[in-house]
Design a protein around this motif. Structure first.
Motif, short mmCIF file in Angstrom:
data_model
loop_
_atom_site.label_atom_id
_atom_site.label_comp_id
_atom_site.label_asym_id
_atom_site.label_seq_id
_atom_site.Cartn_x
_atom_site.Cartn_y
_atom_site.Cartn_z
N ALA A 185 6.88 26.17 -0.49
CA ALA A 185 5.50 26.58 -0.20
C ALA A 185 5.47 27.84 0.65
CB ALA A 185 4.77 25.45 0.50
N SER A 186 6.64 28.41 0.91
CA SER A 186 6.72 29.61 1.73
C SER A 186 6.03 30.78 1.03
CB SER A 186 8.19 29.95 1.99
OG SER A 186 8.30 31.13 2.75
N PRO A 187 5.37 31.67 1.78
CA PRO A 187 4.73 32.83 1.17
C PRO A 187 5.74 33.74 0.50
CG PRO A 187 3.97 32.49 3.42
CD PRO A 187 5.14 31.60 3.23
N VAL A 188 5.28 34.45 -0.53
CA VAL A 188 6.13 35.41 -1.22
C VAL A 188 6.32 36.64 -0.33
CG1 VAL A 188 6.33 36.93 -3.21
CG2 VAL A 188 5.40 34.62 -3.50
N ALA A 189 7.58 37.01 -0.10
CA ALA A 189 7.88 38.19 0.72
C ALA A 189 7.96 39.44 -0.13
CB ALA A 189 9.20 37.98 1.47
N ALA A 190 8.47 39.30 -1.36
CA ALA A 190 8.63 40.49 -2.22
C ALA A 190 8.89 40.05 -3.65
CB ALA A 190 9.78 41.35 -1.73
N VAL A 191 8.47 40.88 -4.58
CA VAL A 191 8.83 40.75 -5.99
C VAL A 191 9.44 42.08 -6.40
CG1 VAL A 191 8.03 40.37 -8.34
CG2 VAL A 191 6.96 39.11 -6.45
N VAL A 192 10.71 42.05 -6.80
CA VAL A 192 11.43 43.30 -7.06
C VAL A 192 12.06 43.27 -8.44
CG1 VAL A 192 11.89 43.84 -4.64
CG2 VAL A 192 13.45 42.34 -5.86
N ASP A 193 12.08 44.41 -9.09
CA ASP A 193 12.69 44.56 -10.42
C ASP A 193 14.01 45.30 -10.31
OD1 ASP A 193 9.69 45.01 -12.49
OD2 ASP A 193 10.56 43.25 -11.51
N THR A 194 14.94 44.94 -11.17
CA THR A 194 16.25 45.59 -11.23
C THR A 194 16.56 45.87 -12.69
OG1 THR A 194 17.00 44.31 -9.32
CG2 THR A 194 18.69 45.43 -10.63
N VAL A 195 16.78 47.12 -13.04
CA VAL A 195 17.13 47.49 -14.41
C VAL A 195 18.65 47.40 -14.58
CG1 VAL A 195 17.09 49.31 -16.16
CG2 VAL A 195 15.13 48.99 -14.64
N ILE A 196 19.09 46.65 -15.59
CA ILE A 196 20.51 46.51 -15.88
C ILE A 196 20.90 47.60 -16.87
CG2 ILE A 196 22.34 44.96 -16.66
CD1 ILE A 196 20.78 43.98 -14.21
N ARG A 197 21.76 48.48 -16.46
CA ARG A 197 22.19 49.56 -17.35
C ARG A 197 22.99 48.98 -18.51
NH1 ARG A 197 22.22 54.76 -14.72
NH2 ARG A 197 23.86 55.41 -16.16
N THR A 198 22.98 49.67 -19.65
CA THR A 198 23.67 49.15 -20.83
C THR A 198 25.18 49.06 -20.63
OG1 THR A 198 23.69 51.39 -21.76
CG2 THR A 198 21.90 49.93 -22.45
N GLU A 199 25.74 49.90 -19.74
CA GLU A 199 27.18 49.87 -19.49
C GLU A 199 27.52 49.11 -18.21
OE1 GLU A 199 25.86 53.71 -17.41
OE2 GLU A 199 25.18 52.31 -18.94
N GLN A 200 26.55 48.35 -17.67
CA GLN A 200 26.73 47.70 -16.37
C GLN A 200 27.94 46.77 -16.34
OE1 GLN A 200 23.74 48.21 -14.06
NE2 GLN A 200 25.45 48.05 -12.64
N ALA A 201 28.13 45.96 -17.37
CA ALA A 201 29.24 45.01 -17.38
C ALA A 201 30.58 45.74 -17.44
CB ALA A 201 29.11 44.04 -18.56
N LEU A 202 30.64 46.83 -18.21
CA LEU A 202 31.89 47.60 -18.30
C LEU A 202 32.22 48.24 -16.97
CD1 LEU A 202 31.34 49.31 -21.78
CD2 LEU A 202 32.83 47.37 -21.25
N LEU A 203 31.19 48.66 -16.24
CA LEU A 203 31.40 49.25 -14.93
C LEU A 203 31.83 48.18 -13.93
CD1 LEU A 203 31.06 51.88 -13.21
CD2 LEU A 203 28.73 51.12 -12.74
N TYR A 204 31.11 47.06 -13.91
CA TYR A 204 31.39 46.03 -12.91
C TYR A 204 32.78 45.42 -13.09
CZ TYR A 204 30.94 42.08 -9.81
OH TYR A 204 31.17 41.18 -8.80
#
Length: 299
Positions: free
Chosen positions: A169-188
């Protein structure tokens, strides 16, 4: 079923000794999306190895002293297409170093068999320490071995799922978006996790996915970075613990939306598919203006 499940329980995972460099620290931050905004000076201290104030993001503990994809060892005779990382927790005991020798010690803590035709859960723990034996991070992982239930002769737990919980029931502090790059897994994966599920389309398709999926620990790290920005007001050393369940796959190219509540609970969904990818999330931040971690100097 030819898997060596009794061997798995007593499997000795070699300690991982790592010579950490400032470039490693910067690369990790870049691999989870830091530095994408060239005008965001608040992230320069995570991505510029030449800065005297270089700082490791707390989730970097996930890749320090990391033993690699040890469940893929041929001696265990496991089908890698049926191994999935399903839960992760992180506890920071001391500020992460930015260079020097670190040691990761990983061991299996429990096997939980859900029964014939179901899954086997492998619980493991990793402690990350300096060469003096001072532990600065503790991590716990759970991997699901799909379809391996009913063959382990040890502990049998028919219901190991988390109990249903009442939404916070805690108030929402933030809603944030993160774009996953197409090569993200290869980089990580260059951080040391070379499971082909994240790079080889044939392996991913054999496991039932349209293509390689993102590492769960990359998703975890990307959300941790957002928690630093929001819950911790940009102070990385205030994030002292974090845990979550991986509730669905993440596909490179998607956008993740994370709702963070003031009590530290969070969950993440794929915007494009409307499907949850992280659940049961909980983070703990130290109070502002309170020093909780001693500086961990390079060795």
């Amino acid at each position: 079923m030819t898997a060596n499940l009794d061997v798995l329980q007593a499997w000795r995972i070699p300690d991982k000794v790592q010579m950490l460099t400032r470039h490693d620290v910067a690369f990790y931050a870049l691999s989870i999306g830091a530095g994408r905004d060239p005008c965001d000076q608040t992230e320069l201290r995570f991505v510029d190895p030449g800065r005297p104030d270089l700082e490791a993001l707390p989730s970097m503990a996930l890749v320090l002293g990391y033993p690699g994809f040890w469940l893929g060892n041929p001696a265990l005779k496991l089908d890698i297409k049926r191994i999935f990382h399903v839960e992760q927790s992180l506890e920071i005991m001391g500020a992460l170093p930015v260079e020097g020798r670190v040691v990761g010690r990983t061991w299996v803590t429990d096997l939980q068999d859900r029964g014939v035709g179901k899954d086997l859960l492998v619980h493991s723990r990793r402690d990350v320490s300096d060469e003096r034996g001072v532990t600065f991070a503790k991590l716990r992982q759970v991997h699901m071995l799909r379809g391996y239930g009913g063959f382990f002769r040890g502990k049998i737990d028919k219901d190991v799922s988390r109990p249903a919980s009442t939404p916070s029931a805690s108030p929402v502090a933030a809603v944030v978006d993160t774009v996953i790059r197409t090569e993200q897994a290869l980089l990580y994966r260059l951080n040391g996790d070379f499971n082909p599920l994240h790079s080889d389309p044939a392996v991913a398709q054999a496991a039932g996915f349209p293509g390689p999926i993102l590492h769960g620990m990359c998703t975890f790290g990307m959300v941790a970075r957002k928690l630093v920005k929001t819950l911790c007001r940009g102070e990385a050393n205030r994030l002292i613990s974090m845990s979550a369940r991986f509730t669905g796959p993440v596909h490179p190219g998607e956008t993740l939306r994370t709702e963070i509540l003031e009590d530290g609970s969070f969950h993440t969904v794929s915007v494009e598919r409307g499907r949850p990818v992280l659940g049961y999330g909980m983070a703990r931040a130290a109070p502002m203006n309170v020093v909780t971690l001693e500086p961990h100097h390079a060795i």
